[in-house]
Scaffold this active site. Structure first.
Site, PDB file in Angstrom:
ATOM      1  NE  ARG A 133      55.033  38.674 -78.426  1.00 21.78           N
ATOM      2  CZ  ARG A 133      54.264  37.817 -79.903  1.00 21.78           C
ATOM      3  NH1 ARG A 133      53.533  37.159 -79.645  1.00 21.78           N
ATOM      4  NH2 ARG A 133      53.776  38.953 -80.719  1.00 21.78           N
ATOM      5  CG  HIS A 158      48.936  40.641 -81.819  1.00 24.29           C
ATOM      6  ND1 HIS A 158      50.422  39.901 -80.887  1.00 24.29           N
ATOM      7  CD2 HIS A 158      48.455  40.176 -82.494  1.00 24.29           C
ATOM      8  CE1 HIS A 158      49.879  38.170 -81.175  1.00 24.29           C
ATOM      9  NE2 HIS A 158      48.595  38.593 -82.088  1.00 24.29           N
ATOM     10  CD  GLU A 160      52.262  36.280 -86.731  1.00 23.63           C
ATOM     11  OE1 GLU A 160      50.834  35.881 -87.414  1.00 23.63           O
ATOM     12  OE2 GLU A 160      52.231  35.026 -86.509  1.00 23.63           O
ATOM     13  CG  ASN A 179      55.129  35.054 -83.249  1.00 23.28           C
ATOM     14  OD1 ASN A 179      55.650  35.019 -82.796  1.00 23.28           O
ATOM     15  ND2 ASN A 179      53.750  35.508 -83.793  1.00 23.28           N
ATOM     16  CE1 TYR A 238      50.586  29.381 -82.658  1.00 29.38           C
ATOM     17  CE2 TYR A 238      51.511  30.461 -84.541  1.00 29.38           C
ATOM     18  CZ  TYR A 238      51.496  30.294 -83.123  1.00 29.38           C
ATOM     19  OH  TYR A 238      50.828  31.151 -82.396  1.00 29.38           O
ATOM     20  CD  GLU A 252      52.025  34.648 -81.435  1.00 33.13           C
ATOM     21  OE1 GLU A 252      50.721  34.045 -82.397  1.00 33.13           O
ATOM     22  OE2 GLU A 252      51.609  36.000 -81.622  1.00 33.13           O
TER      23      GLU A 252
HETATM   24  C1  FCB Z   1      48.879  33.869 -84.549  1.00 30.26           C
HETATM   25  C2  FCB Z   1      48.761  34.947 -83.937  1.00 30.26           C
HETATM   26  C3  FCB Z   1      48.042  35.113 -82.647  1.00 30.26           C
HETATM   27  C4  FCB Z   1      47.378  33.862 -82.945  1.00 30.26           C
HETATM   28  C5  FCB Z   1      48.106  32.038 -83.874  1.00 30.26           C
HETATM   29  C6  FCB Z   1      47.728  31.313 -83.761  1.00 30.26           C
HETATM   30  O1  FCB Z   1      49.551  34.834 -86.156  1.00 30.26           O
HETATM   31  O2  FCB Z   1      49.855  35.923 -83.800  1.00 30.26           O
HETATM   32  O3  FCB Z   1      47.213  35.767 -82.076  1.00 30.26           O
HETATM   33  O4  FCB Z   1      46.172  33.721 -83.743  1.00 30.26           O
HETATM   34  O5  FCB Z   1      48.646  32.511 -84.615  1.00 30.26           O
END
Ligand code: FCB
Length: 485
Positions: A86, A130, A175, A302, A304, A372
């Site tokens: 990607r 992006h 995002e 995405n 985290y 992500e």
């Molecule tokens: C996300 C972004 C990516 C990167 C990660 C850590 O929010 O999409 O570009 O910065 O975080």
């Protein structure tokens, strides 16, 4: 410190046949070559040059120099054995002023990259936006104005015209929460604005732009079309009614703004309770919701870390100057778990919970792709020249375990992309944060695969062996999203 998460298993998590593994990157974070071959300035070129905006005064001028080294980077992907890669297309390379005919040299770069991927048997997945908006469009109002959405639709058509015959899957936006609310309300990303209504208008125009881009991609015969969102797992600081009400407002801000129009064909129910008269909807037009809700082939997710939310007074008591992120809520990171160098808490089960809840809440949700997931860690190069990034391996393993649990619970997830292939320009955090499974020495541009790269490679190989997947054939395409399951 107590660690409530159960220790990650040592076996590789198991995924269904046809599940796709990849890595992700983004143009401004890796390409460099900021003024080559006719590229125009983006809002990140401007923002990163403003004193105090980015840690260490860093810019993406050179970054990983991927623009010149893409062949070496595709070779790393080939050795890794991923099914898909990607990347994002930099709008200012295609339209330096954000409008008008395509800059041929800009399209040529992505043409070469896509062909290089296909020659290595890797399925290209392209994000159209992006975050690197052409500065010329920001000068005319940026995402605050509808014109930018219209220009985005035209840009999508130019890129699709050239690449739709070879790119397997497309993400319109990455995002949009960050574009609208971090960029136009919190001021922590380009263009660094701190606004109320302007940010809400930006959110809406991003969605309209998505709808127009979907139309353009379909018209060009694009294979799989989707969007990448970053739904947040929002946890109340306490069970008090006030904190629960704050979570509801935060749900509206982070999640409902996107998921409701895209996947339920309506605007969020709690807008008024979240923003009062700021959310007057004056930027909306008849027919917008139908445009935005056009069916997609997948939704990119995405994820985290979870966010803790508590009730709080307004930061700014004056409605006229209040920003759209000022919703009487205080967001924080829980402190009873390990944190990555971003300060983000590691709580893998929240990944399962988020996916299961999304699937329950939106029955019409298309199949998901995790576009992500990854972690920034304090990597060091050891005496043996290697990077023993066990924290990153633990993070990836525990989140893949959590993802496998969601799949077992019936959530339709078709693939997973690690963020990121390379250490890169981490937006306002500059080069201090290293997310790569490949280390980049910025002085020499030398690439060194970390232990996590080798671990991911074994995981992919184990998956192939277990599911008896055919080895990838250079020059052919893989479209696992379409595989029967
Ligand atoms: C996300 C972004 C990516 C990167 C990660 C850590 O929010 O999409 O570009 O910065 O975080």
């Amino acid at each position: 410190m107590s660690l409530p998460e159960s220790p990650a298993s040592t076996e590789f998590p198991e995924f269904p046949d046809g599940f796709l593994f990849g890595t992700a990157t983004a143009s401004y974070q890796i390409e460099g070559a900021y003024d080559e071959d006719g590229r125009g300035p983006s809002i990140w070129d401007t923002y990163s040059r403003e004193p105090g905006r980015v840690a260490g005064g860093a810019t993406g001028d050179i970054a990983c120099d991927h623009y010149h080294r893409y062949r070496e980077d595709v070779a790393l992907l080939g050795d890794l054995g991923v099914d898909s890669y990607r990347f994002s297309v930099a709008w200012p390379r295609i339209q330096p002023e954000g409008t008008g005919p395509a800059n041929a040299a800009g399209l040529d770069f992505y043409d070469r990259l896509v062909d290089e991927l296909l020659a290595s048997g890797i399925s290209p997945a392209a994000t159209l936006y992006h975050w690197d908006l052409p500065q010329a469009l920001e000068d005319r109002g940026g995402w605050r104005v509808r014109e930018t959405a219209e220009r985005f639709g035209e840009y999508a058509a130019l890129v699709a015209d050239r690449l739709a015959d070879r790119v397997d899957r497309w993400m319109t936006l990455n995002e949009p929460f960050c574009s609208a609310f971090v960029g136009y309300a919190a001021g922590a990303h380009a263009p660094g604005a701190r606004e109320g209504r302007g940010a809400l208008a930006a959110a809406h125009h991003l969605l309209v732009g998505h709808g127009l881009a979907v139309r353009a991609l379909r018209a060009a015969g694009a294979r799989e079309v989707g969007i990448t969102l970053n739904p947040d797992r929002l946890l109340p600081a306490t069970d008090s009614p006030a904190d629960l009400a704050a979570v509801r407002r935060a749900e509206t801000l982070h999640n409902d703004v996107w998921f409701e129009p895209l996947f339920a064909g309506r605007y969020p129910e709690h807008e008024a309770g979240t923003w009062g008269e700021l959310a007057d909807g004056s930027y909306r037009r008849e027919g917008d919701v139908a445009l935005v809700a056009a069916p997609l082939d997948f939704v990119g997710i995405n994820y985290y870390r979870p966010i803790t939310v508590a009730d709080a007074p307004y930061h700014d008591p004056h409605p006229a100057t209040r920003t759209a992120v000022d919703i009487r809520a205080e967001e924080s990171w829980r402190d009873d778990v390990r944190h990555t160098t971003m300060g983000w808490p590691v709580v893998p089960h929240t990944f399962t919970d988020l996916l299961v809840d999304l699937a329950k809440r939106y029955p019409a949700l298309p199949p998901m792709l995790i576009t992500e997931n990854g972690s920034a860690e304090a990597d060091t190069v050891e005496a043996d020249g290697r990077i023993h990034d066990t924290d990153r391996i633990d993070y990836l393993r525990s989140h893949l375990d959590a993802l496998a649990a969601a799949v077992r619970a019936g959530v339709d997830v078709r693939g997973y992309y690690v963020w990121s292939l390379l250490d890169n320009f981490e937006w306002a955090r500059g080069y201090d944060q290293r997310f790569g499974i490949v280390r980049v020495d910025y002085a020499t541009q030398q690439r060194t695969p970390k232990d996590s790269y080798h671990w991911y490679r074994e995981l992919i190989a184990a998956h192939r062996a277990r599911t008896h997947a055919q080895p990838r054939t250079p020059g052919t395409r893989t479209t696992p999203g379409k595989d029967p399951r």
